[in-house]
Write a protein that holds these residues in place. Structure first.
Motif: not given
Length: 719
Positions: A260, A317-318
């Motif tokens: 993630t 973050d992804k």
């Protein structure tokens, strides 16, 4: 005091009826004058009873719970000094009919700090220094804001939280005066990191333009990001999140979990653990991990375990990671030939400027990311503005190509590419008509940047049709035992002709034994040295250093970085200038160590510190650092009696100079100092060499058989 546990999955809580903000990990719930501290993970659900009664809920990530002794002492010194020198700054203040006891204003604190020390150059630097105190609870915002701001906001020292806070005694005032500069140095070294954390804790949407620029400048010195384009680094500045973990052994994520986030280590180290193999490697400051799972959309390939306490990370973050990749790819233009990329361009904003004729220039421009040498050259010739003057037409990126082409397109390849070699006579005439002015402009800039060095290259000389004038010289290397005939033959090969060559013998009175001065001195020159003016010495040193530095051609830095053997060139002037740095260090150490009298050694220390101060004043940072490094050499620093006798005034000056040598955060202290200076400057050359080597070794010169032109731009920017 912790309250009783409310049961599995519930919060152990504690009430504190006070306005003092205790530094607790987790969530802070403010309820009028009462604070409920919840020591659970942030994922735990809030009990309904508490949630309905709370006025506000604040996320409060802290670095430490209890102030360190150093920072506690620093806060006391700053408070006492303010009370001593500017007591009006700490007083009761009214705002919106409410009285706030014994507090200061943020802007006044910044103003005051900048006046106290020469090591504080910028307001943002002072903000970071006060943020250090705020993070550790030594300074508090009266309404529990958690970022120090250069605004009309009220802050209170920890000592003033008590209604009966004592005023400093005369003895304490004297101690604080003596310790103030050391305190300033300490805070100036750790302040930028606190400022960085402060900005990164802000939600991305609340970061100002100055915040984004500050983050971007920091990202330039992180090893894991060195291969990324400028555009990507600027995009990252807007989405990076600060994350910290206090305890070694904490598992950041487990092997097999969904990926993630991508992490970059700001401080500390982690172990990479794989099932069945144990610890396979350790990652340190500047390294990154977790990107592969995002790129491949695959589970985590290993577990990450903190190796030490108090580790700090930058996290992407992804969703943000994928968006940046999509944006970069969307703005990338690829020119192909035979299904192979030959030129990769990136579209970036150029600013919508209006020309004198009233026409609007494009809002975007394209910069070269990579390509074959021929296509990069072709692109620069095609995009050159012929209507502009020579200086205007010489785009800075064209300078990058002209200076760096020796790395990927030597003269033997460049010169033919500038002339048509194939096609009919008509096609050649058309080429000349369309491109001659563009080629001439490029060649003029080429000659201006390279200067006399072009005379050393046969291909360049043949192309430019330039001939050597009389009284020039050339050098050759032959064995000492070579005969006259062999020497003449070697010279003839170098000059291309052996006509009229004669050898003249230059006799020398020296024998084979080393000269006495080559064996090193046996006594110092303190007697003569004492009579010389420190300022005059620094001035003469600067004049001499400038002559050496001015002779170093930019190409020598390129040859040194990419390897002299790859170009079959020498870097004689650069070598002399680097040797000068070592000579000054050796001079400082030798003079002090050869002085047998304690009182004379103390005088020498004072003398060298004065010379260093004047070198800094003359912006001769190379000699300045050489002197300070000579004084910090173990042969000198171990002379404890000598240093004890040094007056405190000189000890403070030396401590300030040493702080500029602090290597943390990629020599940030030195870089801040240089940023304030106007050229001309004689730089600290070893650090410049390190920067170029770091960029070179961290980035491939060729990617997929294309020249990594952005690497060339980065290296020329350093040059």
């Amino acid at each position: 005091c912790e309250g009783p546990c409310l049961g599995p999955g519930k919060w152990p809580v504690c009430l504190c009826i006070s306005e003092i903000s205790l530094r607790a990990r987790g969530l802070l719930i403010q309820k009028k004058r009462a604070f409920v501290f919840c020591f659970a993970e942030s994922s735990t659900k809030i009990p309904k009873g508490l949630k309905s009664e709370c006025l506000g809920l604040f996320f409060f990530p802290m670095i430490t719970k209890v102030p360190s002794e150093k920072i506690l002492r620093a806060g006391k010194i700053l408070r006492n000094t303010i009370l001593s020198r500017a007591p009006h700054m700490i007083r009761d203040r009214k705002y919106h009919l409410k009285t706030y006891r014994q507090c200061c204003v943020g802007t006044e604190l910044v103003d005051w700090m900048m006046q106290q020390s020469p090591c504080v150059h910028l307001r943002t630097q002072a903000v970071g220094m006060w943020q250090v105190l705020l993070e550790e609870g030594v300074l508090n915002h009266v309404d529990q804001e958690h970022h120090f701001q250069d605004k009309y906001l009220f802050y209170r020292f920890l000592d003033d939280e008590r209604e009966d806070a004592p005023l400093p005694t005369e003895e304490e005032k004297k101690e604080c005066d003596e310790e103030l500069q050391d305190t300033m140095l300490l805070l100036s070294q750790i302040g930028p990191d606190a400022h960085m954390r402060m900005i990164l804790r802000k939600p991305p949407g609340q970061r100002t333009v100055d915040d984004l620029e500050f983050i971007y400048e920091e990202l330039l010195h992180i090893k894991a990001l060195s291969h990324l384009s400028t555009t990507v680094k600027r995009e990252l500045a807007g989405v990076l999140i600060f994350e910290s973990h206090p305890k070694a052994g904490t598992v950041l994520f487990n092997q097999g979990e969904e990926g993630t986030s991508w992490y970059i280590i700001l401080k500390g180290s982690v172990n990479v653990v794989i099932y069945g193999k144990g610890v396979v490697c350790t990652l340190h400051e500047g390294d990154d991990f977790g990107k592969l799972a995002l790129v491949n959309d695959a589970p985590r390939a290993a577990s990450i375990v903190l190796r030490e306490d108090n580790c700090h990370f930058l996290r992407v973050d992804k969703e943000d990671f994928n968006r940046i990749l999509r944006d970069v790819e969307a703005n990338t233009v690829r020119l192909k030939e035979h299904d192979q990329d030959v030129l990769v361009l990136e579209k970036i904003p150029a600013g919508n400027r209006i020309s004198n004729q009233g026409s609007s220039q494009p809002q975007h421009k394209y910069i070269v990311m990579s390509g074959t040498p021929e296509k990069i050259l072709e692109h620069f010739l095609e995009t050159m503005r012929l209507e502009a003057t020579l200086n205007e037409a010489t785009d800075s990126v064209l300078n990058d190509f002209i200076m760096m082409h020796c790395v990927f397109m030597p003269n033997s390849q460049l010169c033919p590419a500038l002339m048509p070699s194939q096609g009919t006579e008509q096609e050649k005439m058309d080429y000349a008509l369309n491109n001659k002015r563009r080629v001439i402009r490029l060649v003029l800039q080429w000659a201006a940047l390279y200067g006399d060095l072009l005379q050393e290259d046969e291909a360049a000389m043949a192309f430019l049709e330039v001939y050597c004038i009389d009284q020039t010289y050339t050098t050759i290397r032959v064995p000492v035992s070579s005969s006259v005939k062999e020497v003449i033959s070697a010279v003839a090969d170098k000059l291309g002709s052996g006509e009229g060559l004669i050898i003249v013998k230059m006799s020398s009175g020296g024998g084979t034994a080393p000269l006495p001065e080559q064996e090193g001195p046996s006594t110092g020159t303190v007697g003569t040295f004492e009579l010389m003016s420190s300022k005059d010495l620094a001035h003469q040193m600067t004049i001499y250093d400038w002559e050496l530095f001015n002779c170093v051609h930019e190409l020598e830095l390129i040859y040194h970085t990419f390897g002299r053997h790859n170009f079959k060139k020498t870097t004689a002037n650069l070598d002399l200038f680097l040797r000068r740095f070592n000579e000054i260090q050796f001079w400082v150490v030798t003079e002090i160590c050869l002085c047998s009298q304690l009182s004379k050694r103390v005088q020498l220390l004072k003398k060298y510190i004065k010379i260093a101060a004047h070198c800094k004043e003359y912006k001769n940072l190379n000699s300045f650092f050489a002197i300070i490094m000579g004084l910090s050499n173990v042969a000198v620093s171990r002379l404890s009696l000598t240093w004890e006798k040094l007056p405190s005034k000189f000890k403070k000056i030396y401590a300030e100079f040493e702080s500029l040598m602090d290597p943390s955060r990629n020599h940030r202290a030195y870089r801040l100092t240089v940023a304030k200076l106007d050229p001309p400057i004689i730089p600290f050359m070893p650090l410049l060499i390190k920067d170029m080597t770091f960029t070179h070794e961290g980035n491939k010169t060729f990617t997929d058989n294309l020249v990594n032109f952005e690497k060339m731009v980065c290296i020329y920017a350093q040059i």
